[in-house]
Design an enzyme around this catalytic site. Structure first.
Site, PDB file in Angstrom:
ATOM      1  N   HIS A 102      36.974  49.130  52.206  1.00 49.21           N
ATOM      2  CA  HIS A 102      38.492  48.268  51.912  1.00 49.21           C
ATOM      3  C   HIS A 102      38.252  47.167  50.551  1.00 49.21           C
ATOM      4  O   HIS A 102      37.006  46.518  50.840  1.00 49.21           O
ATOM      5  CB  HIS A 102      38.525  47.483  53.271  1.00 49.21           C
ATOM      6  CG  HIS A 102      39.765  46.289  53.138  1.00 49.21           C
ATOM      7  ND1 HIS A 102      39.702  45.081  53.099  1.00 49.21           N
ATOM      8  CD2 HIS A 102      41.235  46.762  52.983  1.00 49.21           C
ATOM      9  CE1 HIS A 102      40.644  44.486  52.971  1.00 49.21           C
ATOM     10  NE2 HIS A 102      41.650  45.390  52.825  1.00 49.21           N
ATOM     11  N   HIS A 118      43.948  43.170  44.264  1.00 45.66           N
ATOM     12  CA  HIS A 118      44.827  42.971  45.553  1.00 45.66           C
ATOM     13  C   HIS A 118      45.797  42.113  45.379  1.00 45.66           C
ATOM     14  O   HIS A 118      47.033  42.427  45.550  1.00 45.66           O
ATOM     15  CB  HIS A 118      43.931  42.456  46.741  1.00 45.66           C
ATOM     16  CG  HIS A 118      44.604  42.209  47.842  1.00 45.66           C
ATOM     17  ND1 HIS A 118      45.360  41.163  48.200  1.00 45.66           N
ATOM     18  CD2 HIS A 118      45.013  43.018  48.960  1.00 45.66           C
ATOM     19  CE1 HIS A 118      46.091  41.191  49.389  1.00 45.66           C
ATOM     20  NE2 HIS A 118      45.818  42.518  49.760  1.00 45.66           N
TER      21      HIS A 118
END
Length: 350
Positions: free
Chosen positions: A38, A80
Site C-alpha cells: 500500500h 495519494h
C-alpha cells in the site's frame, strides 16, 4: 507388532505428505492471498517513492500500489492526495496557488524539485537497505514506477504487478492515460498480479471498457465500503453516495477493494466469490508480528484474496508461518481456523 506399527506409520505419513506439499487457501484461486504494498512499504519509508516501492518488493510483496494524480502539464505522478501538502516539502519552496497546493496546479518540473516526507511510522532509512536509485525520495512519475517494476522482473524473472488507482472524482481523461501507459509498458494482463482500481464505480466500468477495447485483461477493482441491507451485501460508492449490488458490480469488474470495517465479514467474501469476484481488504497497518497475526489470520481463514498493507514484511511473515497447510479448503476451513488460533497462541507464549 512393532514392525506393523512402523509400517502403518509410514503409510500414514505417505498419505499426509502430498497434502502438505502445497498450501491450499480459501481464496477464489486457492492460492495464497496477494501481499499488496500500500503506497509501497509506506510504514517504513516515505509513501509513493521509488525507495518505498523497491523496499516492498525486496520484502516479498507481489504487487505495488501507486495512487495516481495528473500534473498541470498532464503527467501521471504517484501521490495519494490531491494536494502536495501532507507528503512533501512544497510549502518550503512555493507560495500557495489558488489558495493551496493542488498537484494539478504544478508542473512535473516543479514537483520534481520537492522531497517526499515520511508520515505515520515511516522514516528516511531502513536497516540494511540502500536504495538503488539516485533520488529515492522524489515524487515519481507513473512511468518511473513501471520502469522500476519492469527492471526488477526482467532481472529476476519475477512477476511483480502494479495496482494503480485512478483517483476521484472520476476523470475519463486520466483513465485513458493510465490504461494506455500500462499497455505500452507491458502491463496488459498477459502476466498475473496487475490490477486497476478506483472508488468511482462508474470509473471502474470505464476502466473495464477501455481495457476491453485494447485487448487488455488486468483485473479491475471497485473500491468502497461493505454495506449489508436486509441480508443483502453491497458496496458503498462514496463518489455518488449510492450502494452498488454485488450482482451489478460483477457485470463489469473482477474484484472489490473494501474497507476492513463496516459490514465486511466472511459472508461477504463468500458472496463475492460465488460471483467470481476477488476481495482485497484495506488497510492493514500492524506494527508487530503479534499484531499482524491478530489482524491477518482471521481474514486468511475467511478467504480474503489480497491485503493492502503498509507493512508487507509482516504480511509475508504471517503467510510464511502458515505454509504448508495439510488440509485442503474449503472443507478444511474449520481446521485451518483452529490451526490459526493455535499458531497465535504458540507465538504469543514465545
Amino acid at each position: 507388532m512393532t514392525r506393523m506399527i512402523a509400517t502403518a506409520a509410514a503409510l500414514a505419513m505417505a498419505m499426509i505428505a502430498p497434502a502438505q506439499a502445497a498450501t491450499v487457501y480459501n481464496t477464489l484461486s486457492g492460492e495464497a492471498p496477494l501481499v499488496i504494498a500500500h503506497r509501497g512499504a509506506s510504514g517504513h519509508l516515505p509513501e509513493h517513492t521509488l525507495a518505498a516501492y523497491e523496499l516492498a518488493i525486496k520484502m516479498g510483496a507481489q504487487v505495488v500500489e501507486p495512487d495516481l494524480q495528473l500534473t498541470a502539464d498532464g503527467v501521471l505522478v504517484a501521490i495519494h492526495d490531491a494536494t502536495l501538502t501532507r507528503t512533501t516539502n512544497v510549502a518550503e519552496l512555493f507560495e500557495p496557488r489558488n489558495g493551496g497546493y493542488l498537484v494539478s496546479d504544478f508542473t512535473l518540473a516543479e514537483i520534481k524539485t520537492l522531497t517526499a516526507l515520511p508520515t505515520r511510522t515511516a522514516s528516511t532509512s531502513y536497516p540494511d537497505y540502500t536504495p538503488s536509485m539516485a533520488d529515492p525520495f522524489k515524487v515519481p512519475t507513473f512511468q518511473e514506477v513501471m520502469d522500476l517494476v519492469n527492471a526488477h522482473n526482467a532481472a529476476t524473472g519475477a512477476q511483480i504487478g502494479i495496482y494503480p488507482e485512478s483517483k476521484v472524482p472520476n476523470n475519463p481523461v486520466m483513465n485513458v492515460q493510465i490504461v494506455n501507459e500500462m499497455k505500452a509498458n507491458g502491463f496488459d494482463g498477459s502476466a498475473p498480479n496487475s490490477f486497476l482500481q478506483t472508488f468511482s464505480h462508474e470509473g471502474a466500468r470505464h476502466l473495464s471498457e477501455l481495457q476491453a477495447a485494447l485487448g487488455m485483461t488486468n483485473g479491475v477493482a471497485a473500491l468502497g465500503y461493505v454495506i449489508k441491507t436486509d441480508d443483502v451485501y453491497g458496496v458503498y460508492d462514496a463518489t455518488t453516495a449510492a450502494i452498488s449490488s454485488l450482482d451489478e458490480l460483477a457485470g463489469f469488474v473482477t474484484g472489490l477493494g473494501v474497507n476492513l470495517g463496516y459490514d465486511l465479514d466472511a459472508g461477504f467474501i463468500a458472496a463475492a466469490h460465488a460471483l467470481g469476484l476477488v476481495v482485497h481488504g484495506w488497510t492493514f497497518r500492524p506494527t508487530t508480528l503479534e499484531a499482524a497475526e491478530a489482524q491477518f489470520l482471521p481474514w486468511i481463514a475467511a478467504g480474503m484474496d489480497g491485503f493492502f498493507t503498509d507493512y508487507p514484511d509482516l504480511a509475508v511473515a504471517v503467510l510464511d508461518g502458515l505454509s504448508p497447510a495439510p488440509v485442503p479448503l474449503p472443507a478444511g476451513l474449520p481446521l485451518l481456523a483452529a490451526g490459526v488460533g493455535a499458531l497465535v497462541l504458540v507465538r504469543r507464549r514465545r
